[in-house]
Motif scaffolding. Structure first.
Motif, PDB file in Angstrom:
ATOM      1  N   UNK A  13       5.272   4.754   6.749  1.00 38.51           N
ATOM      2  CA  UNK A  13       6.169   5.206   6.062  1.00 38.51           C
ATOM      3  C   UNK A  13       5.879   5.325   4.695  1.00 38.51           C
ATOM      4  N   UNK A  14       5.041   4.309   4.005  1.00 41.15           N
ATOM      5  CA  UNK A  14       4.540   4.091   2.726  1.00 41.15           C
ATOM      6  C   UNK A  14       3.414   5.192   2.649  1.00 41.15           C
ATOM      7  N   UNK A  33       3.721   2.098  -8.980  1.00 39.49           N
ATOM      8  CA  UNK A  33       5.086   1.930  -9.427  1.00 39.49           C
ATOM      9  C   UNK A  33       5.958   3.187  -8.801  1.00 39.49           C
ATOM     10  N   UNK A  34       5.440   4.347  -8.992  1.00 36.42           N
ATOM     11  CA  UNK A  34       6.289   5.498  -8.470  1.00 36.42           C
ATOM     12  C   UNK A  34       6.331   5.507  -7.050  1.00 36.42           C
ATOM     13  N   UNK A  41      10.955  -0.696  -2.781  1.00 37.97           N
ATOM     14  CA  UNK A  41      10.310  -1.899  -2.471  1.00 37.97           C
ATOM     15  C   UNK A  41       9.570  -2.214  -3.790  1.00 37.97           C
ATOM     16  N   UNK A  42       9.204  -3.560  -4.153  1.00 38.94           N
ATOM     17  CA  UNK A  42       8.400  -4.001  -5.310  1.00 38.94           C
ATOM     18  C   UNK A  42       7.129  -3.675  -5.244  1.00 38.94           C
ATOM     19  N   UNK A  43       6.314  -3.322  -6.291  1.00 38.29           N
ATOM     20  CA  UNK A  43       5.003  -3.008  -6.233  1.00 38.29           C
ATOM     21  C   UNK A  43       4.250  -3.848  -5.781  1.00 38.29           C
ATOM     22  N   UNK A  46       3.953  -3.150  -2.132  1.00 37.76           N
ATOM     23  CA  UNK A  46       2.999  -2.071  -1.746  1.00 37.76           C
ATOM     24  C   UNK A  46       1.419  -2.766  -1.739  1.00 37.76           C
ATOM     25  N   UNK A  47       1.323  -3.320  -2.919  1.00 37.56           N
ATOM     26  CA  UNK A  47      -0.118  -3.956  -2.916  1.00 37.56           C
ATOM     27  C   UNK A  47      -0.369  -5.008  -1.647  1.00 37.56           C
ATOM     28  N   UNK A  48       0.690  -5.456  -1.007  1.00 41.98           N
ATOM     29  CA  UNK A  48       0.351  -6.201  -0.063  1.00 41.98           C
ATOM     30  C   UNK A  48      -0.234  -5.304   1.312  1.00 41.98           C
ATOM     31  N   UNK A  49       0.319  -4.096   1.461  1.00 39.28           N
ATOM     32  CA  UNK A  49      -0.312  -3.228   2.497  1.00 39.28           C
ATOM     33  C   UNK A  49      -1.446  -2.383   1.932  1.00 39.28           C
ATOM     34  N   UNK A  50      -1.649  -2.253   0.444  1.00 35.98           N
ATOM     35  CA  UNK A  50      -2.740  -1.323   0.027  1.00 35.98           C
ATOM     36  C   UNK A  50      -3.266  -1.977  -1.180  1.00 35.98           C
ATOM     37  N   UNK A  51      -4.717  -2.381  -1.222  1.00 37.02           N
ATOM     38  CA  UNK A  51      -5.200  -2.866  -2.499  1.00 37.02           C
ATOM     39  C   UNK A  51      -5.264  -2.206  -3.698  1.00 37.02           C
TER      40      UNK A  51
END
Length: 152
Positions: A13-14, A33-34, A41-43, A46-51
């Motif tokens: 989904x992300x 951020x976008x 979700x919080x940024x 997102x960084x948890x899934x993608x560095x």
């Protein structure tokens, strides 16, 4: 996450949300951020899934490549089809991949970012182009080995 993305895995989904934003705004103009905002979700999540944003783009353009390569590998092993039929089916699979997957939708962006971000170009080559070349090569080699195609 919106309802339309609930049936996909969180990661898929992300990737879909990022793909849409990359197409709408371009890679450089889309921020993490976008993407996080559109996903609700919080940024940090997102960084948890993608560095990085670059890693997110690479994953978006190579999403589904495993299933394409598996389908091409299955064609190579297909004992009931002729070499011509296997090759025609391989071309159809590649066409469907380009037209109906994120790699096709993102192809202009891949060209844009490849010049500016060589790591993305290398990763796209290693994660998409090379596996397809290997799989297609195996389909053709099977035809050569079976005597249905002439060796080049």
């Amino acid at each position: 996450m919106t309802n339309e993305h609930k049936s996909l895995s969180r990661r898929e989904a992300l990737l879909e949300i990022a793909t849409v934003l990359f197409i709408e705004r371009g890679f450089a103009a889309t921020s993490m951020n976008d993407i996080a905002g559109r996903a609700g979700i919080r940024k940090a999540s997102l960084y948890h899934h993608f560095p990085s944003k670059e890693a997110l783009l690479i994953d978006a353009v190579t999403l589904g490549i495993e299933s394409l390569v598996e389908a091409l590998d299955a064609l190579t092993a297909d004992a009931d089809s002729t070499a011509d039929d296997r090759l025609a089916h391989a071309v159809d699979l590649l066409y469907e991949s380009i037209v109906f997957s994120s790699v096709g939708r993102l192809s202009p962006l891949i060209a844009e970012t490849s010049r500016l971000y060589p790591d993305i170009a290398r990763a796209f080559n290693a994660g998409y182009i090379e596996p397809i070349q290997r799989a297609f090569g195996a389909v053709v080699q099977r035809g050569v080995d079976d005597g249905e195609f002439e060796p080049v």
